[in-house]
Design an enzyme around this catalytic site. Structure first.
Site, PDB file in Angstrom:
ATOM      1  N   CYS A   1       0.443   0.273  10.481  1.00 20.83           N
ATOM      2  CA  CYS A   1      -0.147  -0.703   9.413  1.00 20.83           C
ATOM      3  C   CYS A   1       1.038  -1.928   8.725  1.00 20.83           C
ATOM      4  CB  CYS A   1      -1.068  -0.061   8.171  1.00 20.83           C
ATOM      5  SG  CYS A   1      -1.788  -1.337   7.122  1.00 20.83           S
TER       6      CYS A   1
ATOM      7  N   CYS B   1     -19.789  -6.034   3.374  1.00 22.93           N
ATOM      8  CA  CYS B   1     -19.053  -4.479   3.974  1.00 22.93           C
ATOM      9  C   CYS B   1     -17.674  -4.691   3.140  1.00 22.93           C
ATOM     10  CB  CYS B   1     -18.858  -4.619   5.551  1.00 22.93           C
ATOM     11  SG  CYS B   1     -17.814  -3.609   6.166  1.00 22.93           S
TER      12      CYS B   1
ATOM     13  N   ARG C   1     -17.766  -2.549  18.024  1.00 23.93           N
ATOM     14  CA  ARG C   1     -17.371  -3.560  17.713  1.00 23.93           C
ATOM     15  C   ARG C   1     -15.898  -3.351  18.480  1.00 23.93           C
ATOM     16  NH1 ARG C   1     -16.737  -3.941  12.156  1.00 23.93           N
ATOM     17  NH2 ARG C   1     -18.742  -4.699  12.124  1.00 23.93           N
TER      18      ARG C   1
ATOM     19  N   CYS D   1     -16.703  -8.932   5.495  1.00 27.24           N
ATOM     20  CA  CYS D   1     -16.201  -7.649   5.376  1.00 27.24           C
ATOM     21  C   CYS D   1     -14.785  -7.808   4.501  1.00 27.24           C
ATOM     22  CB  CYS D   1     -15.855  -7.040   6.606  1.00 27.24           C
ATOM     23  SG  CYS D   1     -14.918  -5.445   6.594  1.00 27.24           S
TER      24      CYS D   1
ATOM     25  N   CYS E   1       0.946  -1.156  -0.080  1.00 29.08           N
ATOM     26  CA  CYS E   1      -0.054   0.031  -0.044  1.00 29.08           C
ATOM     27  C   CYS E   1       1.003   1.271   0.102  1.00 29.08           C
ATOM     28  CB  CYS E   1      -0.781  -0.043   1.271  1.00 29.08           C
ATOM     29  SG  CYS E   1      -2.075   1.536   1.334  1.00 29.08           S
TER      30      CYS E   1
ATOM     31  N   CYS F   1       0.363   4.781   7.012  1.00 26.20           N
ATOM     32  CA  CYS F   1      -0.388   4.609   8.395  1.00 26.20           C
ATOM     33  C   CYS F   1       0.710   3.889   9.506  1.00 26.20           C
ATOM     34  CB  CYS F   1      -1.278   3.821   7.980  1.00 26.20           C
ATOM     35  SG  CYS F   1      -2.408   4.469   6.930  1.00 26.20           S
TER      36      CYS F   1
ATOM     37  N   CYS G   1     -19.529   2.482   8.932  1.00 22.09           N
ATOM     38  CA  CYS G   1     -18.833   1.824   9.745  1.00 22.09           C
ATOM     39  C   CYS G   1     -17.538   2.484  10.222  1.00 22.09           C
ATOM     40  CB  CYS G   1     -18.368   0.389   9.307  1.00 22.09           C
ATOM     41  SG  CYS G   1     -17.222  -0.500  10.361  1.00 22.09           S
TER      42      CYS G   1
HETATM   43  N1  SAM Z   1      -6.587   0.630   3.107  1.00 20.80           N
HETATM   44  C1  SAM Z   1      -7.889   0.753   3.373  1.00 20.80           C
HETATM   45  C2  SAM Z   1      -8.028   2.022   4.694  1.00 20.80           C
HETATM   46  O1  SAM Z   1      -6.913   2.285   5.217  1.00 20.80           O
HETATM   47  O2  SAM Z   1      -9.055   2.652   4.839  1.00 20.80           O
HETATM   48  C3  SAM Z   1      -8.725  -0.430   4.187  1.00 20.80           C
HETATM   49  C4  SAM Z   1      -7.871  -1.475   4.905  1.00 20.80           C
HETATM   50  S1  SAM Z   1      -7.008  -0.829   6.499  1.00 20.80           S
HETATM   51  C5  SAM Z   1      -6.111  -2.113   6.751  1.00 20.80           C
HETATM   52  C6  SAM Z   1      -8.701  -0.952   7.587  1.00 20.80           C
HETATM   53  C7  SAM Z   1      -8.269  -0.369   9.083  1.00 20.80           C
HETATM   54  O3  SAM Z   1      -7.611  -1.390   9.811  1.00 20.80           O
HETATM   55  C8  SAM Z   1      -7.351   0.930   9.294  1.00 20.80           C
HETATM   56  O4  SAM Z   1      -8.163   2.066   9.093  1.00 20.80           O
HETATM   57  C9  SAM Z   1      -6.964   0.723  10.761  1.00 20.80           C
HETATM   58  O5  SAM Z   1      -7.921   1.364  11.462  1.00 20.80           O
HETATM   59  C10 SAM Z   1      -7.182  -0.807  11.000  1.00 20.80           C
HETATM   60  N2  SAM Z   1      -5.834  -1.512  11.351  1.00 20.80           N
HETATM   61  C11 SAM Z   1      -4.854  -1.575  10.275  1.00 20.80           C
HETATM   62  N3  SAM Z   1      -3.754  -1.867  10.816  1.00 20.80           N
HETATM   63  C12 SAM Z   1      -3.970  -2.079  12.176  1.00 20.80           C
HETATM   64  C13 SAM Z   1      -3.176  -2.631  13.221  1.00 20.80           C
HETATM   65  N4  SAM Z   1      -1.983  -3.197  13.283  1.00 20.80           N
HETATM   66  N5  SAM Z   1      -3.983  -2.779  14.576  1.00 20.80           N
HETATM   67  C14 SAM Z   1      -5.361  -2.123  14.488  1.00 20.80           C
HETATM   68  N6  SAM Z   1      -5.858  -1.940  13.537  1.00 20.80           N
HETATM   69  C15 SAM Z   1      -5.319  -1.666  12.419  1.00 20.80           C
HETATM   70  C1  DTB Z   2     -11.320  -2.482  11.391  1.00 20.94           C
HETATM   71  O1  DTB Z   2     -11.656  -1.285  12.249  1.00 20.94           O
HETATM   72  N1  DTB Z   2     -10.615  -3.293  11.983  1.00 20.94           N
HETATM   73  C2  DTB Z   2     -10.297  -4.192  10.982  1.00 20.94           C
HETATM   74  C3  DTB Z   2     -11.325  -3.783   9.851  1.00 20.94           C
HETATM   75  N2  DTB Z   2     -11.759  -2.596  10.225  1.00 20.94           N
HETATM   76  C4  DTB Z   2     -11.046  -3.649   8.322  1.00 20.94           C
HETATM   77  C5  DTB Z   2      -9.071  -4.378  10.528  1.00 20.94           C
HETATM   78  C6  DTB Z   2      -8.094  -5.055  11.570  1.00 20.94           C
HETATM   79  C7  DTB Z   2      -6.703  -4.972  10.928  1.00 20.94           C
HETATM   80  C8  DTB Z   2      -5.725  -5.341  11.811  1.00 20.94           C
HETATM   81  C9  DTB Z   2      -4.264  -5.615  11.303  1.00 20.94           C
HETATM   82  C10 DTB Z   2      -4.424  -6.816  10.083  1.00 20.94           C
HETATM   83  O2  DTB Z   2      -4.974  -7.995  10.506  1.00 20.94           O
HETATM   84  O3  DTB Z   2      -3.673  -6.283   9.042  1.00 20.94           O
HETATM   85 FE1  SF4 Z   3      -2.729   1.454   3.487  1.00 25.93          FE
HETATM   86 FE2  SF4 Z   3      -2.921   0.068   5.712  1.00 25.93          FE
HETATM   87 FE3  SF4 Z   3      -3.052   2.747   5.619  1.00 25.93          FE
HETATM   88 FE4  SF4 Z   3      -5.056   1.051   4.514  1.00 25.93          FE
HETATM   89  S1  SF4 Z   3      -4.228   1.248   6.795  1.00 25.93           S
HETATM   90  S2  SF4 Z   3      -4.248   2.822   3.828  1.00 25.93           S
HETATM   91  S3  SF4 Z   3      -3.955  -0.635   4.004  1.00 25.93           S
HETATM   92  S4  SF4 Z   3      -1.268   1.550   4.948  1.00 25.93           S
END
Ligand code: SAM
Ligand code: DTB
Ligand code: SF4
Length: 355
Positions: free
Chosen positions: A68, A136, A268, A105, A61, A65, A196
């Site tokens: 992530c 979702c 949630r 989802c 990506c 973030c 959501c």
């Molecule tokens: N790329 C899209 C975005 O960021 O909107 C969708 C996927 S992203 C992984 C969805 C959500 O997962 C993020 O907004 C964040 O709140 C959550 N998330 C990602 N990595 C995480 C982590 N290590 N621990 C907890 N939540 C996480």
């Molecule tokens: C949300 O709030 N948490 C989910 C879902 N929406 C998409 C994602 C959690 C991701 C946790 C890290 C991972 O598994 O990559």
């Molecule tokens: Fe990309 Fe992860 Fe950020 Fe979603 S949360 S935009 S997958 S870096």
């Protein structure tokens, strides 16, 4: 600031950070009693909604973030995968339905979906919906056109998190702004989909940042239908890999404050359950959480196994088909009957009389 003890749960969109902060600082028992009271005004306290997640496009990506594992900027050892085939997604959805999930989802590691991705994504929505599951998606930022196309295909929910307070946000993400996120939420809502949106705890934010996040969510034109509260999953290679743990009681407090501020929304208990004890999860449900992610994997990190969650639900009497929520008076009668009949009942007053 003192918080008047009222259990009335009017839907409000004018919360202040001071009020949210005061809720988070209430004596724990007062906060939980209040949250549970509000919860019971809107929901069956023994029902928890279950969603299953699937990463339909993993890693690489362009966003930064800091939490992530899927950002291309951090070396987390994650194998990147291109967009899944539609049929393969539908097979995963069938398995989720068979395992008892209500909602499927689908998440993609995109800044936003490209035009050429849309036909596949729309076919996924239609195929999953035909199975009788709620749908979702979380695909990053959406403009009006893409939000409308997803809504027309039958997408029920769109997940897009605010993640944290506007003040702390810049410490976590620099490649898109808070108002970009609010814009996407507005496009989702205007297209007629359910919103959501929630955040993450444990990124080094203060209590006031947590209050600030809850205020942003609760003061949206409509409360999000679903509010995921994630505990940071610390992934090696990300900038937040060595963040300190969230105090479990503070996590529970945040769930309770979310319940009070958004009384009719599903809250949630989202990422991070793998690191939580059963007792902590039970307290989160008592504080008003009524939704979880169900199934071995979140997007790229582990989640408790389905049989472990089923065992926990059984122990807590959650989602048992035969349960009926009883009025307190009815419960008293049942308890009185059971204790009087039970051989295990130790009647202290009778023993005292015999001595
Ligand atoms: N790329 C899209 C975005 O960021 O909107 C969708 C996927 S992203 C992984 C969805 C959500 O997962 C993020 O907004 C964040 O709140 C959550 N998330 C990602 N990595 C995480 C982590 N290590 N621990 C907890 N939540 C996480
Ligand atoms: C949300 O709030 N948490 C989910 C879902 N929406 C998409 C994602 C959690 C991701 C946790 C890290 C991972 O598994 O990559
Ligand atoms: Fe990309 Fe992860 Fe950020 Fe979603 S949360 S935009 S997958 S870096």
């Amino acid at each position: 600031m003192t918080v008047a003890f009222t259990t009335a749960s009017a839907i409000r969109n004018d919360w202040t950070v001071e009020e949210a902060n005061a809720l988070l600082n209430l004596p724990f028992n007062d906060l939980l009693f209040r949250a549970q009271t509000v919860h019971r005004q809107h929901f069956d306290p023994n029902q928890v909604q279950v969603s299953t997640l699937l990463s339909i496009k993993t890693g690489a990506c362009p966003e930064d973030c800091a939490y992530c594992p899927q950002s291309a900027r951090y070396d987390t050892g994650l194998e990147r995968e291109k967009l899944m085939e539609v049929e393969a997604v539908i097979e995963k959805a069938k398995a989720a339905k068979a395992a008892g999930s209500d909602r499927f989802c689908m998440g993609a590691a995109w800044r936003s979906p490209r035009e050429k991705d849309m036909p596949y994504v729309l076919a996924m929505v239609k195929g999953v919906k035909e199975l009788g599951l709620e749908t979702c998606m979380t695909l990053g930022m959406l403009d009006e056109g893409k939000a409308n196309a997803l809504a027309e295909a039958g997408l029920d929910y769109y997940n897009h998190n605010l993640d944290t307070s506007p003040e702390f946000y810049g410490e976590i993400i620099t490649t898109r702004t808070y108002s970009d996120r609010l814009n996407t939420l507005s496009n989702v809502r205007n297209a007629g989909m359910k919103v959501c949106s929630g955040g993450i705890l444990g990124m080094g934010e203060t209590l006031k940042d947590r209050a600030g996040l809850l205020v942003q969510l609760a003061n949206l034109p409509q409360h999000p239908d679903s509010v995921p509260i994630n505990q940071l999953v610390k992934v090696a290679g990300t900038p937040l890999e060595s963040e300190g743990d969230v105090d479990p009681l503070d996590f529970i407090r945040t769930i309770a404050a979310a319940r009070i501020m958004m009384p009719a929304s599903h809250v949630r208990l989202s990422a991070g359950r793998e690191q939580m004890s059963e007792e902590m999860q039970a307290m989160c449900f008592f504080a008003g959480a009524n939704s979880i992610f169900y199934g071995e994997c979140l997007l790229t990190t582990p989640n408790p196994a389905a049989n472990k969650d089923q065992a926990l639900f059984r122990k807590l009497g959650i989602n048992s088909d035969h349960h009926v929520t009883k009025a307190p008076q009815e419960l008293d009668e049942i308890l009185a009957q059971n204790t009087a009949e039970s051989e295990l009942f130790y009647d202290a007053s009778a023993t005292a009389a015999q001595v």
